[in-house]
Design an enzyme around this catalytic site. Structure first.
Site, PDB file in Angstrom:
ATOM      1  N   GLY A 119      16.515  49.262  33.472  1.00  0.00           N
ATOM      2  CA  GLY A 119      16.289  49.507  32.090  1.00  0.00           C
ATOM      3  C   GLY A 119      16.985  50.315  31.423  1.00  0.00           C
ATOM      4  O   GLY A 119      17.317  50.353  30.051  1.00  0.00           O
ATOM      5  N   ASP A 362       9.422  44.921  39.974  1.00  0.00           N
ATOM      6  CA  ASP A 362      10.728  44.615  39.532  1.00  0.00           C
ATOM      7  C   ASP A 362      11.777  45.800  39.401  1.00  0.00           C
ATOM      8  O   ASP A 362      12.930  45.639  39.061  1.00  0.00           O
ATOM      9  CB  ASP A 362      10.760  43.972  38.297  1.00  0.00           C
ATOM     10  CG  ASP A 362      10.056  44.750  37.238  1.00  0.00           C
ATOM     11  OD1 ASP A 362      10.106  45.922  37.359  1.00  0.00           O
ATOM     12  OD2 ASP A 362       9.799  44.147  36.105  1.00  0.00           O
ATOM     13  N   HIS A 363      11.391  47.013  39.861  1.00  0.00           N
ATOM     14  CA  HIS A 363      12.187  48.121  40.144  1.00  0.00           C
ATOM     15  C   HIS A 363      12.879  48.584  38.799  1.00  0.00           C
ATOM     16  O   HIS A 363      14.152  48.946  38.915  1.00  0.00           O
ATOM     17  CB  HIS A 363      12.983  47.975  41.259  1.00  0.00           C
ATOM     18  CG  HIS A 363      12.332  47.204  42.727  1.00  0.00           C
ATOM     19  ND1 HIS A 363      11.676  47.900  43.365  1.00  0.00           N
ATOM     20  CD2 HIS A 363      12.521  45.880  42.966  1.00  0.00           C
ATOM     21  CE1 HIS A 363      11.129  47.063  44.168  1.00  0.00           C
ATOM     22  NE2 HIS A 363      11.587  45.698  44.280  1.00  0.00           N
ATOM     23  N   CYS A 364      12.230  48.341  37.731  1.00  0.00           N
ATOM     24  CA  CYS A 364      12.958  48.588  36.415  1.00  0.00           C
ATOM     25  C   CYS A 364      13.999  48.022  35.970  1.00  0.00           C
ATOM     26  O   CYS A 364      14.755  47.964  35.179  1.00  0.00           O
ATOM     27  CB  CYS A 364      13.447  50.204  36.342  1.00  0.00           C
ATOM     28  SG  CYS A 364      11.978  51.268  36.622  1.00  0.00           S
ATOM     29  N   ALA A 365      14.372  46.785  36.823  1.00  0.00           N
ATOM     30  CA  ALA A 365      15.547  45.558  36.551  1.00  0.00           C
ATOM     31  C   ALA A 365      14.754  44.497  35.915  1.00  0.00           C
ATOM     32  O   ALA A 365      14.356  43.438  36.754  1.00  0.00           O
ATOM     33  CB  ALA A 365      16.316  45.424  37.620  1.00  0.00           C
TER      34      ALA A 365
END
Length: 409
Positions: A119, A362-365
């Site tokens: 992000g 989603d691991h900031c993606a």
């Protein structure tokens, strides 16, 4: 060769958490004692601001501060110390670049990124495009890396900025900056290329001159350093063109009383407003020394070994139970899901029951669901303080469970 037992003894985390298995280094790496000591050393022996060099102690603080800037310059093979800008981390650095380049973007202009970006490498460009009535478009990908054969087809006369991670934070498939940047610059040498090295800084050698990048960013806490400190590197002529994201003390040479006239200092001061995060910069210097002592080559080799062992064990003992999404990625991460079980239930269950720390979600993606079938996954990431035994315990925990109940009370 990495001796994980000796390395592990240098990390006080394990002395205080002897029952913990830490497999989340892609989120943040643990800190060796030398880094903690360097932070404490600043507070107990220096304590002064490097902006104040009137006293001998303040002068010595400044010398140490600038010496660390030089260490980082050598680590990434930059030309000049003043190209190294201290920031609070990768997120701030990317925001500074996007804001600083805003005058470059006009209505209809294009910014290119990938759908695997964190992000921090999406939102600054979305906001810039929205404010300037430009567009964010996506680079073509093949086998989870930027598709070199299709790259020239998406770059147009309107393309002004290309920004990508050399090692995306989930799947970990490498994008070769030197090859990609060379292709972009051949099409149009005026395009600004930004490389997010937040993950890549510990997974591949960084050479900004060899790459011919315009800007790179990374954070200390991904490479055994403290949180709250990072680096923005850029070519000197481009850094001088950036509008500072924040203004204040330390970065101005003159302020006049007419309400509008002021003069900014040169680099690096013009982009480092306010009192710096001095203690953590001292810690960052110790982290660079720590990595150099072990050598980045050995660190990369060892994490690759762990990844390969994990794959072997997963394929032997969990083949029918899990789905693996990045088996052939070079980076030391393994991304998977347990079939028919929500990833967070698995992660919180083994975290509570087995004291194994992994990461789920989603691991900031946020766009990853357009790349792989499942937006939310479990990510295991390896580092120099991990062992084959850690992997065996993870595999056993996954194999022996039939009902993952989330967090256990």
């Amino acid at each position: 060769m990495i001796d994980y037992k000796k390395i592990r003894a240098e990390f006080p985390f394990f002395k205080n958490n002897a029952d913990q298995i830490y497999l989340d280094s892609s989120a943040t790496s643990l800190k060796p004692q030398v880094v903690i000591d360097a932070i404490n050393n600043y507070y107990t022996h220096y304590g002064t601001n490097p902006h104040n060099t009137d006293s001998d102690l303040g002068y010595e603080t400044n010398v140490q501060y600038e010496t660390i800037r030089g260490k980082i310059k050598h680590f990434i093979n930059a030309k000049k110390d003043q190209e190294i800008i201290f920031t609070s981390g990768t997120t701030y650095s990317l925001n500074q670049i996007a804001y600083g380049l805003s005058d470059l973007i006009h209505a209809g202009d294009e910014i290119l990124i990938t759908k695997q970006e964190h992000g921090a490498n999406i939102l600054p460009w979305y906001r810039l495009a929205s404010e300037k009535k430009g567009y964010v478009k996506f680079l073509p990908e093949k086998n989870f890396s930027i598709d070199l054969e299709q790259l020239s087809k998406v770059i147009t006369a309107k393309t002004k900025i290309v920004s990508f991670a050399n090692v995306p934070n989930i799947l970990g498939y490498e994008n070769n900056p030197m090859v990609i940047i060379a292709m972009i610059k051949k099409i149009n040498p005026e395009i600004i290329v930004v490389v997010d090295c937040a993950q890549g800084i510990i997974h591949m050698p960084t050479d900004v001159q060899k790459w011919n990048a315009d800007f790179i960013t990374f954070s200390a806490h991904k490479i055994f350093g403290p949180t709250g400190i990072g680096i923005l590197w850029g070519k000197e002529e481009l850094l001088l063109k950036l509008k500072p994201l924040i203004v204040g003390g330390g970065m101005n040479a003159r302020i006049e009383g007419n309400g509008s006239d002021y003069l900014l200092k040169g680099l690096p001061d013009r982009l480092e407003a306010g009192s710096p995060n001095i203690a953590d910069i001292f810690g960052f210097g110790a982290a660079i020394d720590f990595v150099n002592r072990l050598t980045l080559k050995e660190i990369i080799s060892y994490t690759h070994q762990l990844k390969q062992y994990a794959l072997e064990q997963f394929n032997q003992k969990l083949k029918d139970k899990v789905i693996i999404y990045n088996a052939d990625a070079k980076a030391g991460t393994l991304v998977f899901n347990v079939k028919d079980v929500f990833c967070q239930d698995v992660a919180t269950h083994i975290g509570s029951r087995n004291k194994i720390t992994v990461r789920s979600g989603d691991h900031c993606a946020r766009l990853i669901g357009e790349i792989i079938p499942d937006k939310n996954t479990i990510r295991v990431s390896f580092s120099i303080y991990n062992s084959y035994e850690d992997i065996d315990l993870l595999v056993t925990a996954l194999a022996n469970e039939t009902a993952f109940l989330g967090r256990l009370v």
